[in-house]
Design a protein around this motif. Sequence first.
Motif, mmCIF file in Angstrom:
data_model
loop_
_atom_site.group_PDB
_atom_site.id
_atom_site.type_symbol
_atom_site.label_atom_id
_atom_site.label_comp_id
_atom_site.label_asym_id
_atom_site.label_seq_id
_atom_site.Cartn_x
_atom_site.Cartn_y
_atom_site.Cartn_z
ATOM 1 N N TYR A 1 0.824 -1.125 0.187
ATOM 2 C CA TYR A 1 0.225 -0.073 -0.019
ATOM 3 C C TYR A 1 0.993 1.278 -0.016
ATOM 4 O O TYR A 1 2.099 1.211 0.508
ATOM 5 C CB TYR A 1 -0.746 -0.030 1.286
ATOM 6 N N ILE A 2 0.430 2.439 -0.581
ATOM 7 C CA ILE A 2 0.992 3.521 -0.496
ATOM 8 C C ILE A 2 0.784 4.163 0.977
ATOM 9 O O ILE A 2 -0.289 4.165 1.308
ATOM 10 C CB ILE A 2 0.619 4.626 -1.438
ATOM 11 N N GLY B 1 4.630 8.426 -5.735
ATOM 12 C CA GLY B 1 3.850 9.575 -6.174
ATOM 13 C C GLY B 1 4.164 10.237 -7.652
ATOM 14 O O GLY B 1 5.474 10.013 -7.862
ATOM 15 N N ARG B 2 3.469 10.962 -7.909
ATOM 16 C CA ARG B 2 3.818 11.664 -9.283
ATOM 17 C C ARG B 2 4.480 13.174 -8.974
ATOM 18 O O ARG B 2 5.239 13.538 -9.954
ATOM 19 C CB ARG B 2 2.506 12.018 -10.079
ATOM 20 N N LYS B 3 4.351 13.528 -7.891
ATOM 21 C CA LYS B 3 5.140 14.997 -7.474
ATOM 22 C C LYS B 3 6.514 14.911 -7.871
ATOM 23 O O LYS B 3 7.089 15.664 -8.493
ATOM 24 C CB LYS B 3 4.671 15.285 -6.200
ATOM 25 N N VAL B 4 7.263 14.063 -7.143
ATOM 26 C CA VAL B 4 8.708 13.776 -7.361
ATOM 27 C C VAL B 4 8.979 13.082 -8.490
ATOM 28 O O VAL B 4 8.760 11.668 -8.346
ATOM 29 C CB VAL B 4 9.423 13.669 -6.179
ATOM 30 N N PRO C 1 4.844 3.752 -19.349
ATOM 31 C CA PRO C 1 4.541 4.409 -17.929
ATOM 32 C C PRO C 1 5.585 5.295 -17.299
ATOM 33 O O PRO C 1 6.499 5.241 -17.900
ATOM 34 C CB PRO C 1 3.923 3.089 -17.349
ATOM 35 N N VAL C 2 5.286 5.771 -16.346
ATOM 36 C CA VAL C 2 6.302 6.357 -15.497
ATOM 37 C C VAL C 2 7.311 5.041 -14.801
ATOM 38 O O VAL C 2 6.648 4.259 -14.380
ATOM 39 C CB VAL C 2 5.686 7.137 -14.242
ATOM 40 N N HIS D 1 -3.104 2.697 -11.030
ATOM 41 C CA HIS D 1 -3.723 3.963 -10.669
ATOM 42 C C HIS D 1 -2.937 5.086 -11.377
ATOM 43 O O HIS D 1 -3.321 6.097 -11.807
ATOM 44 C CB HIS D 1 -4.348 4.079 -9.341
ATOM 45 N N HIS D 2 -1.582 5.018 -11.036
ATOM 46 C CA HIS D 2 -0.708 6.077 -11.463
ATOM 47 C C HIS D 2 0.082 5.946 -12.849
ATOM 48 O O HIS D 2 1.056 6.641 -13.009
ATOM 49 C CB HIS D 2 0.246 6.509 -10.348
ATOM 50 N N ASP D 3 -0.246 4.750 -13.292
ATOM 51 C CA ASP D 3 0.298 4.143 -14.399
ATOM 52 C C ASP D 3 1.802 4.193 -14.180
ATOM 53 O O ASP D 3 2.725 5.034 -14.923
ATOM 54 C CB ASP D 3 0.161 5.002 -15.601
ATOM 55 N N HIS D 4 2.479 3.423 -13.139
ATOM 56 C CA HIS D 4 3.724 3.807 -12.620
ATOM 57 C C HIS D 4 4.306 2.246 -12.314
ATOM 58 O O HIS D 4 3.504 1.391 -11.764
ATOM 59 C CB HIS D 4 3.456 4.526 -11.432
#
Length: 253
Positions: free
Chosen positions: A40-41, A115-118, A148-149, A167-170
Amino acid sequence: MTNRFVPIETGLIKSLYEEAFRWYVPDREVPSVHISFYPYIGINHTIRSRDGKVLVRIAEICRDMPMGAHKGLAYILTGKLLRKKIPPGAREAYGAYSRSEELRERAGADKRSRGRKVVTSSAGEVYDLAAIFDDLNDRYFAGEMPRPVLTWSARKTYRILGHHDAHHDHIAISRSLDSQNVPRYVVEYVVFHEMLHIAHPARHVGGRKHVHTPAFKRDERKFEHFDAAERWISENVRRLKRAVKKEARQRQG
Ligand SMILES: [Zn+2]
């Protein structure tokens, strides 16, 4: 991808949940308890009851917490499930750990890495995940999979080798594998596994989520170095674990 060559020491944790059941409902039969860990995040745990079984999912970052904290968490989750008043001692035992700097730091590092922020780079010290992805995409997916990322995990891990977050394509790959000591085909294998999660989205059947479907597993075997990669991982679990512990010591000292 979970490293299936790491022994799962859930017996002791399981017994804490059984103990909690007996404590809350002494005259009821103790259900069979299944413990799993989930990347989990952040810090989330779930407990649910299904077909007379109790399924407990604990956040991966809490797996190694002290047994006292596991015991507190067992009483909290079991109490919630049974809608019983949770003894204050349980909240204290778990709370002391969940508020600890160590865990906050781990949760923070996790969030930052997922996360996508950093945006961390796909280029590691040895391997570039973008190059590996593009190569695998050409070889196995006719170059048609959108990239993806791709990032290396913030910390070295050995139980989780890779993770795909739809969810974040990561896709995050364990930084333990970004090393001269790790053959390229092992990194490819883990990236390939995560790419298959994109090619085979999770299917929900009767409320259950199926991830590694038979079709997924068939495709996984198409990886050119499947056997060699599996063998390398099975033979190097201890080395990966040592590197994780070493990094943890350096962080503390
Ligand atoms: Zn998987």
